[in-house]
Design a protein around this motif. Sequence first.
Motif, mmCIF file in Angstrom:
data_model
loop_
_atom_site.group_PDB
_atom_site.id
_atom_site.type_symbol
_atom_site.label_atom_id
_atom_site.label_comp_id
_atom_site.label_asym_id
_atom_site.label_seq_id
_atom_site.Cartn_x
_atom_site.Cartn_y
_atom_site.Cartn_z
ATOM 1 N N GLY A 42 0.816 -1.219 0.000
ATOM 2 C CA GLY A 42 0.000 0.000 0.000
ATOM 3 C C GLY A 42 0.842 1.257 0.000
ATOM 4 N N CYS A 43 1.842 1.279 0.863
ATOM 5 C CA CYS A 43 2.711 2.469 0.941
ATOM 6 C C CYS A 43 3.585 2.609 -0.302
ATOM 7 C CB CYS A 43 3.566 2.415 2.203
ATOM 8 S SG CYS A 43 2.618 2.663 3.717
ATOM 9 N N ILE A 44 4.177 1.503 -0.739
ATOM 10 C CA ILE A 44 5.048 1.563 -1.917
ATOM 11 C C ILE A 44 4.255 1.940 -3.164
ATOM 12 C CG2 ILE A 44 6.364 0.085 -3.517
ATOM 13 C CD1 ILE A 44 7.986 1.199 -1.177
ATOM 14 N N ALA A 45 3.055 1.401 -3.306
ATOM 15 C CA ALA A 45 2.234 1.742 -4.476
ATOM 16 C C ALA A 45 1.914 3.231 -4.477
ATOM 17 C CB ALA A 45 0.949 0.915 -4.488
ATOM 18 N N THR A 46 1.651 3.792 -3.316
ATOM 19 C CA THR A 46 1.375 5.232 -3.222
ATOM 20 C C THR A 46 2.596 6.045 -3.640
ATOM 21 O OG1 THR A 46 -0.187 4.789 -1.429
ATOM 22 C CG2 THR A 46 0.571 7.060 -1.688
ATOM 23 N N VAL A 47 3.765 5.654 -3.153
ATOM 24 C CA VAL A 47 5.009 6.344 -3.535
ATOM 25 C C VAL A 47 5.236 6.201 -5.040
ATOM 26 C CG1 VAL A 47 7.536 6.327 -3.300
ATOM 27 C CG2 VAL A 47 6.081 6.120 -1.260
ATOM 28 N N ASP A 48 5.072 4.989 -5.553
ATOM 29 C CA ASP A 48 5.291 4.745 -6.979
ATOM 30 C C ASP A 48 4.333 5.567 -7.837
ATOM 31 O OD1 ASP A 48 7.342 2.966 -6.460
ATOM 32 O OD2 ASP A 48 6.055 1.193 -6.608
ATOM 33 N N LYS A 58 1.662 17.990 -3.795
ATOM 34 C CA LYS A 58 1.369 18.117 -2.362
ATOM 35 C C LYS A 58 1.690 16.819 -1.618
ATOM 36 C CE LYS A 58 -2.284 21.474 -3.122
ATOM 37 N NZ LYS A 58 -3.727 21.729 -3.043
ATOM 38 N N MET A 59 1.700 15.706 -2.326
ATOM 39 C CA MET A 59 1.987 14.401 -1.733
ATOM 40 C C MET A 59 3.457 14.255 -1.338
ATOM 41 S SD MET A 59 0.898 11.456 -0.907
ATOM 42 C CE MET A 59 -0.192 10.336 -1.699
ATOM 43 N N ASN A 60 4.324 15.098 -1.881
ATOM 44 C CA ASN A 60 5.762 14.970 -1.646
ATOM 45 C C ASN A 60 6.132 14.973 -0.169
ATOM 46 O OD1 ASN A 60 5.997 14.900 -4.381
ATOM 47 N ND2 ASN A 60 7.195 16.767 -4.568
ATOM 48 N N GLU A 61 5.433 15.746 0.619
ATOM 49 C CA GLU A 61 5.762 15.832 2.042
ATOM 50 C C GLU A 61 5.543 14.498 2.753
ATOM 51 O OE1 GLU A 61 3.898 19.130 4.029
ATOM 52 O OE2 GLU A 61 4.199 20.420 2.280
ATOM 53 N N ALA A 62 4.636 13.694 2.250
ATOM 54 C CA ALA A 62 4.317 12.415 2.887
ATOM 55 C C ALA A 62 5.264 11.287 2.475
ATOM 56 C CB ALA A 62 2.883 12.017 2.561
ATOM 57 N N LEU A 63 6.054 11.493 1.425
ATOM 58 C CA LEU A 63 6.875 10.397 0.899
ATOM 59 C C LEU A 63 7.836 9.780 1.913
ATOM 60 C CD1 LEU A 63 7.626 11.594 -2.739
ATOM 61 C CD2 LEU A 63 5.874 10.001 -1.941
ATOM 62 N N PRO A 64 8.603 10.569 2.668
ATOM 63 C CA PRO A 64 9.518 9.932 3.632
ATOM 64 C C PRO A 64 8.782 9.061 4.657
ATOM 65 C CG PRO A 64 10.161 12.203 3.274
ATOM 66 C CD PRO A 64 8.827 12.018 2.601
ATOM 67 N N GLY A 65 7.638 9.502 5.127
ATOM 68 C CA GLY A 65 6.855 8.711 6.074
ATOM 69 C C GLY A 65 6.307 7.447 5.445
ATOM 70 N N LEU A 66 5.852 7.549 4.202
ATOM 71 C CA LEU A 66 5.353 6.367 3.501
ATOM 72 C C LEU A 66 6.457 5.337 3.293
ATOM 73 C CD1 LEU A 66 3.045 8.058 0.848
ATOM 74 C CD2 LEU A 66 2.319 6.455 2.638
ATOM 75 N N ARG A 68 9.118 4.954 5.208
ATOM 76 C CA ARG A 68 9.390 4.340 6.510
ATOM 77 C C ARG A 68 8.333 3.284 6.844
ATOM 78 N NH1 ARG A 68 10.853 9.569 7.715
ATOM 79 N NH2 ARG A 68 8.848 10.054 8.666
ATOM 80 N N MET A 69 7.078 3.582 6.572
ATOM 81 C CA MET A 69 6.010 2.618 6.839
ATOM 82 C C MET A 69 6.145 1.387 5.945
ATOM 83 S SD MET A 69 4.489 3.729 9.401
ATOM 84 C CE MET A 69 3.213 2.506 9.456
ATOM 85 N N ALA A 70 6.560 1.594 4.697
ATOM 86 C CA ALA A 70 6.772 0.463 3.788
ATOM 87 C C ALA A 70 7.891 -0.435 4.326
ATOM 88 C CB ALA A 70 7.113 0.957 2.382
ATOM 89 N N LEU A 71 8.928 0.163 4.859
ATOM 90 C CA LEU A 71 10.024 -0.630 5.444
ATOM 91 C C LEU A 71 9.542 -1.426 6.654
ATOM 92 C CD1 LEU A 71 12.986 1.889 5.110
ATOM 93 C CD2 LEU A 71 12.685 -0.275 3.880
ATOM 94 N N ALA A 118 20.316 5.946 -6.253
ATOM 95 C CA ALA A 118 20.293 7.005 -7.257
ATOM 96 C C ALA A 118 19.988 8.354 -6.618
ATOM 97 C CB ALA A 118 19.258 6.698 -8.337
ATOM 98 N N ALA A 119 19.165 8.317 -5.581
ATOM 99 C CA ALA A 119 18.842 9.554 -4.868
ATOM 100 C C ALA A 119 20.024 9.995 -4.021
ATOM 101 C CB ALA A 119 17.601 9.351 -3.996
ATOM 102 N N GLY A 120 20.900 9.036 -3.681
ATOM 103 C CA GLY A 120 22.061 9.350 -2.863
ATOM 104 C C GLY A 120 21.639 9.873 -1.510
ATOM 105 N N SER A 121 22.352 10.815 -1.032
ATOM 106 C CA SER A 121 22.015 11.398 0.265
ATOM 107 C C SER A 121 20.922 12.447 0.113
ATOM 108 C CB SER A 121 23.262 12.012 0.901
ATOM 109 O OG SER A 121 23.765 13.029 0.055
ATOM 110 N N ALA A 122 20.561 12.730 -1.132
ATOM 111 C CA ALA A 122 19.509 13.719 -1.381
ATOM 112 C C ALA A 122 18.154 13.140 -0.988
ATOM 113 C CB ALA A 122 19.503 14.097 -2.861
ATOM 114 N N ASP A 123 17.222 13.989 -0.850
ATOM 115 C CA ASP A 123 15.852 13.603 -0.534
ATOM 116 C C ASP A 123 15.274 12.798 -1.698
ATOM 117 O OD1 ASP A 123 13.058 13.606 -0.048
ATOM 118 O OD2 ASP A 123 13.319 15.366 1.219
ATOM 119 N N VAL A 124 14.537 11.738 -1.392
ATOM 120 C CA VAL A 124 13.929 10.901 -2.424
ATOM 121 C C VAL A 124 13.051 11.750 -3.335
ATOM 122 C CG1 VAL A 124 12.333 8.992 -2.820
ATOM 123 C CG2 VAL A 124 14.027 8.841 -1.012
ATOM 124 N N ARG A 125 12.497 12.816 -2.808
ATOM 125 C CA ARG A 125 11.618 13.665 -3.610
ATOM 126 C C ARG A 125 12.350 14.286 -4.802
ATOM 127 N NH1 ARG A 125 9.279 16.565 1.661
ATOM 128 N NH2 ARG A 125 11.448 16.268 2.163
#
Length: 157
Positions: A42-48, A58-66, A68-71, A118-125
């Motif tokens: 559910g979380c990974i599909a939302t990110v994808d 607007k969804m970008n802010e939720a990506l790091p939390g999603l 973490r929940m996927a993990l 690929a994102a490296g130390s940068a934000d996944v966003r």
Amino acid sequence: MQLSAAFQWIEAMPLVRMIVTIPGLYPAVSALHIMGIALLVGCIATVDLRLLGMFSIKMNEALPGLIRMALCGFAIAVTTGLLLVSVRIGHYVNNPAFLTKIAILIMAATNALLLRQAAGSADVRLVLETFRGRIAAGVSLVLWTSAVFSGRWIAFL
């Protein structure tokens, strides 16, 4: 030690025997496995889908939390999956659907790690607008969905 002897040893472990002998424990572990899969997929599909542009910026802010929940879902699914497989490991290692599921899970996890790298130390966003990010998201959706389908087929083969 032969593989069959190793499988017998795993199936005879006290924790594994407990799962088999205590009424309701196997179904509880199975339910937790499904909940872990639901949380993960559910979380990974939302990110994808966000990476593919299906959701607004607007969804970008939720990506790091999603993520973490996927993990967390992944950890639950792997832990409970290992317990479930241990009950009849000799059977599962000869099941084509199980072997397919494991191969798909390895590919899906590798895809996720490569995207993170690929994102490296940068934000996944920051990967959102790249072609590489969109390809990885599409591959991710296909792989995680395929893992769920192959997992369901295990019981029928």
